[in-house]
Design a protein around this motif. Structure first.
Motif, short mmCIF file in Angstrom:
data_model
loop_
_atom_site.label_atom_id
_atom_site.label_comp_id
_atom_site.label_asym_id
_atom_site.label_seq_id
_atom_site.Cartn_x
_atom_site.Cartn_y
_atom_site.Cartn_z
N GLN A 191 58.20 48.77 27.40
CA GLN A 191 57.08 49.40 26.71
C GLN A 191 57.63 50.28 25.59
O GLN A 191 58.47 51.13 25.82
CB GLN A 191 56.28 50.28 27.67
CG GLN A 191 55.17 51.06 27.02
CD GLN A 191 54.45 51.94 28.02
OE1 GLN A 191 54.18 51.52 29.14
NE2 GLN A 191 54.15 53.16 27.62
N PHE A 192 57.16 50.01 24.39
CA PHE A 192 57.45 50.90 23.27
C PHE A 192 56.24 51.79 23.10
O PHE A 192 55.13 51.32 22.90
CB PHE A 192 57.73 50.12 21.99
CG PHE A 192 58.94 49.23 22.04
CD1 PHE A 192 60.04 49.56 22.83
CD2 PHE A 192 59.00 48.07 21.30
CE1 PHE A 192 61.17 48.75 22.87
CE2 PHE A 192 60.12 47.26 21.33
CZ PHE A 192 61.21 47.60 22.12
N ASN A 193 56.44 53.10 23.17
CA ASN A 193 55.35 54.06 23.16
C ASN A 193 54.82 54.38 21.77
O ASN A 193 53.70 54.87 21.64
CB ASN A 193 55.80 55.37 23.80
CG ASN A 193 56.31 55.18 25.21
OD1 ASN A 193 55.71 54.46 25.99
ND2 ASN A 193 57.41 55.81 25.53
N ALA A 194 55.62 54.12 20.74
CA ALA A 194 55.25 54.66 19.43
C ALA A 194 55.84 53.83 18.29
O ALA A 194 56.78 54.25 17.64
CB ALA A 194 55.71 56.11 19.32
N GLY A 241 48.29 55.12 12.69
CA GLY A 241 48.32 54.86 14.12
C GLY A 241 49.71 54.56 14.65
O GLY A 241 50.60 54.12 13.93
N LEU A 242 49.85 54.81 15.95
CA LEU A 242 51.05 54.43 16.70
C LEU A 242 50.67 53.35 17.69
O LEU A 242 49.80 53.56 18.54
CB LEU A 242 51.63 55.63 17.46
CG LEU A 242 52.35 56.69 16.65
CD1 LEU A 242 52.78 57.84 17.55
CD2 LEU A 242 53.55 56.11 15.93
N HIS A 243 51.30 52.19 17.56
CA HIS A 243 51.07 51.11 18.51
C HIS A 243 51.86 51.36 19.79
O HIS A 243 53.02 51.77 19.75
CB HIS A 243 51.54 49.77 17.96
CG HIS A 243 50.78 49.26 16.78
ND1 HIS A 243 49.41 49.33 16.67
CD2 HIS A 243 51.22 48.63 15.66
CE1 HIS A 243 49.03 48.77 15.54
NE2 HIS A 243 50.12 48.35 14.90
N VAL A 244 51.23 51.06 20.91
CA VAL A 244 51.93 50.92 22.18
C VAL A 244 52.13 49.42 22.34
O VAL A 244 51.16 48.65 22.31
CB VAL A 244 51.11 51.50 23.35
CG1 VAL A 244 51.85 51.30 24.67
CG2 VAL A 244 50.81 52.98 23.12
N MET A 245 53.40 49.01 22.47
CA MET A 245 53.72 47.59 22.56
C MET A 245 54.38 47.31 23.91
O MET A 245 55.13 48.14 24.43
CB MET A 245 54.61 47.17 21.39
CG MET A 245 53.92 47.38 20.05
SD MET A 245 54.83 46.72 18.63
CE MET A 245 54.42 44.97 18.78
N HIS A 246 54.10 46.12 24.46
CA HIS A 246 54.50 45.80 25.82
C HIS A 246 55.02 44.37 25.92
O HIS A 246 54.47 43.47 25.29
CB HIS A 246 53.29 45.98 26.75
CG HIS A 246 53.58 45.74 28.18
ND1 HIS A 246 53.35 44.52 28.78
CD2 HIS A 246 54.05 46.56 29.12
CE1 HIS A 246 53.69 44.62 30.05
NE2 HIS A 246 54.12 45.85 30.29
#
Length: 160
Positions: free
Chosen positions: A112-115, A151-156
């Motif tokens: 998970q990338f939080n930002a 915005g900051l994406h949360v990527m998974h």
């Protein structure tokens, strides 16, 4: 190009591009004006950190490990920085592929990338190419030097 575990002796090669990337104000929320010693602690301490080098020159670095401690430690995370003079040469992709495989080898269930800054389109595209999905975007959570609040994406990425 080869990837190896970073050593303390690599910091003088990492610091200039770390500083340039952070001071540009487009991709990382580290405090502006950090000293080399502060940045070294944030980047090298407590994670699996690697460098990608070519002809004994460090072109990029990545840090990875658990996203959260304890009961969240089965999900990994990572951060990546590439020297501006090496962009467009596949350095970020190689580091990203390494990080995905490292997390798999370590038994993580997901990454998970939080930002991920939404205006950092090259990074968003790379992570999507490697199988990550945007699972949400925190509106106006990053103050971009060029674009203002974005915005900051949360990527998974599910590794199962």
């Amino acid at each position: 190009m080869s990837i190896r575990v970073a050593a303390e002796a690599d910091w003088p090669a990492i610091w200039p591009f770390w500083r340039d990337i952070v001071e540009a104000g487009e991709t990382y929320a580290y405090p502006l004006g950090a000293t080399s010693e502060q940045a070294r602690g944030w980047w090298l301490d407590g994670s699996h950190v690697v460098v990608l080098e070519e002809d004994d020159r460090v072109l990029g670095s990545a840090k990875m490990g658990p996203n959260r401690p304890g009961r969240g430690a089965h999900v990994g995370t990572g951060s990546f920085m590439v020297d501006g003079t090496a962009r467009g040469r596949g350095v970020g992709r190689r580091l990203g592929e390494y990080a995905v495989q490292w997390h798999r080898d370590q038994g993580f269930a997901a990454i998970q990338f939080n930002a991920v800054v939404e205006t950092n389109t090259a990074a968003v595209r790379l992570w999507q190419d490697l199988g990550f999905e945007i699972i949400g975007t925190v509106p106006r959570a990053f103050d971009s030097a060029t674009h203002g609040r974005v915005g900051l994406h949360v990527m998974h990425l599910d590794l199962s």
